[in-house]
Scaffold this motif. Structure first.
Motif, short mmCIF file in Angstrom:
data_model
loop_
_atom_site.label_atom_id
_atom_site.label_comp_id
_atom_site.label_asym_id
_atom_site.label_seq_id
_atom_site.Cartn_x
_atom_site.Cartn_y
_atom_site.Cartn_z
N ALA A 1 7.06 7.05 -10.63
CA ALA A 1 5.74 6.55 -10.26
C ALA A 1 5.52 5.15 -10.82
N LEU A 2 5.86 4.96 -12.11
CA LEU A 2 5.63 3.66 -12.74
C LEU A 2 6.44 2.57 -12.07
N ALA A 3 7.68 2.88 -11.69
CA ALA A 3 8.52 1.87 -11.03
C ALA A 3 7.91 1.41 -9.71
N HIS B 1 -7.51 -10.80 -6.75
CA HIS B 1 -7.89 -9.98 -5.61
C HIS B 1 -8.28 -8.57 -6.07
N PRO B 2 -9.28 -7.94 -5.41
CA PRO B 2 -9.67 -6.57 -5.81
C PRO B 2 -8.52 -5.57 -5.81
N GLU B 3 -7.53 -5.75 -4.95
CA GLU B 3 -6.40 -4.82 -4.93
C GLU B 3 -5.61 -4.85 -6.24
N ILE B 4 -5.63 -5.99 -6.92
CA ILE B 4 -4.94 -6.07 -8.21
C ILE B 4 -5.57 -5.10 -9.20
N ALA B 5 -6.90 -5.04 -9.20
CA ALA B 5 -7.59 -4.11 -10.10
C ALA B 5 -7.20 -2.67 -9.79
N THR B 6 -7.09 -2.33 -8.50
CA THR B 6 -6.68 -0.98 -8.13
C THR B 6 -5.29 -0.66 -8.66
N ARG B 7 -4.37 -1.62 -8.53
CA ARG B 7 -3.01 -1.39 -9.02
C ARG B 7 -3.00 -1.24 -10.54
N PHE B 8 -3.79 -2.07 -11.24
CA PHE B 8 -3.89 -1.95 -12.69
C PHE B 8 -4.38 -0.55 -13.09
N SER B 9 -5.40 -0.07 -12.38
CA SER B 9 -5.97 1.24 -12.69
C SER B 9 -4.94 2.35 -12.52
N ASN B 10 -4.15 2.27 -11.45
CA ASN B 10 -3.15 3.31 -11.21
C ASN B 10 -2.06 3.30 -12.28
N ILE B 11 -1.66 2.11 -12.71
CA ILE B 11 -0.64 2.03 -13.76
C ILE B 11 -1.23 2.50 -15.09
N THR C 1 0.83 -1.22 0.00
CA THR C 1 0.00 0.00 0.00
C THR C 1 0.86 1.25 0.00
N ALA C 2 1.93 1.25 0.80
CA ALA C 2 2.81 2.42 0.85
C ALA C 2 3.50 2.66 -0.48
N LEU C 3 3.95 1.59 -1.14
CA LEU C 3 4.54 1.73 -2.48
C LEU C 3 3.54 2.37 -3.44
N LEU D 1 4.71 1.80 -8.65
CA LEU D 1 3.41 1.18 -8.84
C LEU D 1 3.54 -0.24 -9.38
N THR D 2 4.54 -0.47 -10.22
CA THR D 2 4.79 -1.82 -10.71
C THR D 2 5.27 -2.72 -9.58
N ASP D 3 6.16 -2.21 -8.72
CA ASP D 3 6.60 -2.98 -7.55
C ASP D 3 5.41 -3.34 -6.66
N SER D 4 4.51 -2.37 -6.47
CA SER D 4 3.32 -2.61 -5.65
C SER D 4 2.44 -3.68 -6.27
N LEU D 5 2.23 -3.61 -7.58
CA LEU D 5 1.43 -4.62 -8.28
C LEU D 5 2.02 -6.01 -8.11
N GLU D 6 3.31 -6.13 -8.31
CA GLU D 6 3.93 -7.45 -8.22
C GLU D 6 3.88 -8.00 -6.79
N MET D 7 4.08 -7.14 -5.80
CA MET D 7 3.99 -7.59 -4.41
C MET D 7 2.57 -8.01 -4.07
N THR D 8 1.60 -7.24 -4.55
CA THR D 8 0.20 -7.57 -4.29
C THR D 8 -0.16 -8.91 -4.93
N ARG D 9 0.36 -9.17 -6.12
CA ARG D 9 0.14 -10.47 -6.77
C ARG D 9 0.70 -11.60 -5.93
#
Length: 336
Positions: free
Chosen positions: A157-159, A176-186, A139-141, A161-169
């Motif tokens: 930002a992209l670096a 998981h719904p958080e994956i959709a949030t990370r996709f939207s931000n990227i 979340t902090a990433l 947000l990508t780290d956050s997406l991969e960690m969330t995966r």
């Protein structure tokens, strides 16, 4: 009388009530209960007591949810100052308070002030959890990445947000719904880079994931569909854009209400689409309503209002060049 016999018992009852009521959407009651609990704790145990600090954080969260962000900011600044006095510099509670204050400042249109606080929170959480994946680090990433995007550091930002997406995966899997949030931000980063095709593809994946997790009638699904429509407009796919933007507008208005900020966002985007097609008779009332609604909803985000104002000015210029030019000039000044 419980107050006279044991004020700390009353304080504990009030803080428990303050934790419960937000879950029932009774924010005013929660704010009153937490405020009373803090007053008792401060008089009996002192301002720096751990229970006082916990109640202050809960109060700030309730104030934020109630839209009382200036009060939340004051509460969080006082909380963070007290925490820095009594806790180690790397304590997770400092990370939580710094992150909460950063979120309030971001919403008020102050990303420059928010960024160092969010970076501090990320550093504390990384130190606390080491190399292990953790939801709070993810979340902090994400939060730091979004602030960098606000400040136009799109590569940074992209670096993150990508780290956050991969960690969330790794933490939750791909559904998981958080994956959709990370996709939207990227996707938003790709849109900011004018790579609308890549942004559209990611928003479409976001929509699929949100529908699977939340159903068709959730506000996130409506926001996804609106973003898809906007990308289609920017790519010149006007028929599909109008279909998706209109559906997003109608769904958001029906589910979230006429006066919801997201309703005004969708209304603005429909007005923009119609104006670009030369359909100013249809666009003008939408843009006028969106302008007024967004002015009230986003006092700290001038671009939200400026976009509606600029397109409204373009329509006005067709019948009153001076008035339209003036409105577009004001919109430009708010954007820069």
């Amino acid at each position: 009388d419980i107050r006279s016999e044991s004020p700390l018992v009353l304080a504990d009852v009030l803080i428990s009530r303050g934790y419960l009521l937000p879950k029932l959407d009774e924010l005013d009651g929660a704010i009153d209960a937490l405020t009373s609990s803090i007053e008792i704790r401060q008089s009996v145990s002192g301002s720096d007591h751990p229970q006082t600090l916990l109640a202050q954080h809960a109060l700030a969260e309730a104030l934020t949810r109630a839209g009382r962000r200036e009060e939340a900011e004051v509460t969080l600044r006082e909380l963070l100052e007290a925490q820095r006095r009594v806790l180690p510099a790397d304590h997770p509670q400092i990370a939580n308070a710094a992150g909460s204050l950063a979120n309030v400042l971001k919403y008020q249109g102050l990303p420059e002030e928010a960024l160092p606080l969010q970076q501090e929170a990320l550093e504390i959480l990384r130190n606390a959890h080491g190399d292990a994946d953790h939801p709070d680090v993810s979340t902090a990433l994400n939060n730091v990445g979004n602030l960098l995007a606000d400040l136009r550091d799109l590569d940074g930002a992209l670096a993150l947000l990508t780290d956050s997406l991969e960690m969330t995966r790794r933490l939750y899997g791909d559904d998981h719904p958080e994956i959709a949030t990370r996709f939207s931000n990227i996707a938003a980063i790709h849109a900011d880079r004018n790579d609308f095709s890549k942004a559209l593809a990611m928003y479409q994946q976001t929509l699929e994931k949100d529908i699977a997790a939340l159903g068709e009638d959730h506000q996130y699904v409506h926001q996804d569909r609106l973003a898809i429509g906007v990308m289609q407009r920017l790519l010149g796919e006007t028929d599909m854009a109008e279909k998706n933007i209109r559906q997003a507008f109608e769904d958001t208005r029906r589910v979230s209400g006429e006066a919801h900020p997201q309703t005004f966002n969708a209304m603005r985007e429909l007005g923009v689409l119609l104006q670009e097609q030369g359909r100013c008779n249809e666009a003008m009332p939408l843009l006028e309503s969106a302008h007024a609604g967004l002015e009230a909803a986003y006092p700290g985000k001038p671009w939200q209002v400026a976009v509606a104002s600029g397109y409204l000015g373009a329509c006005e210029a067709l019948t009153d060049a001076a008035s339209g030019e003036k409105r577009m000039r004001v919109a430009y000044e708010r954007l820069v």
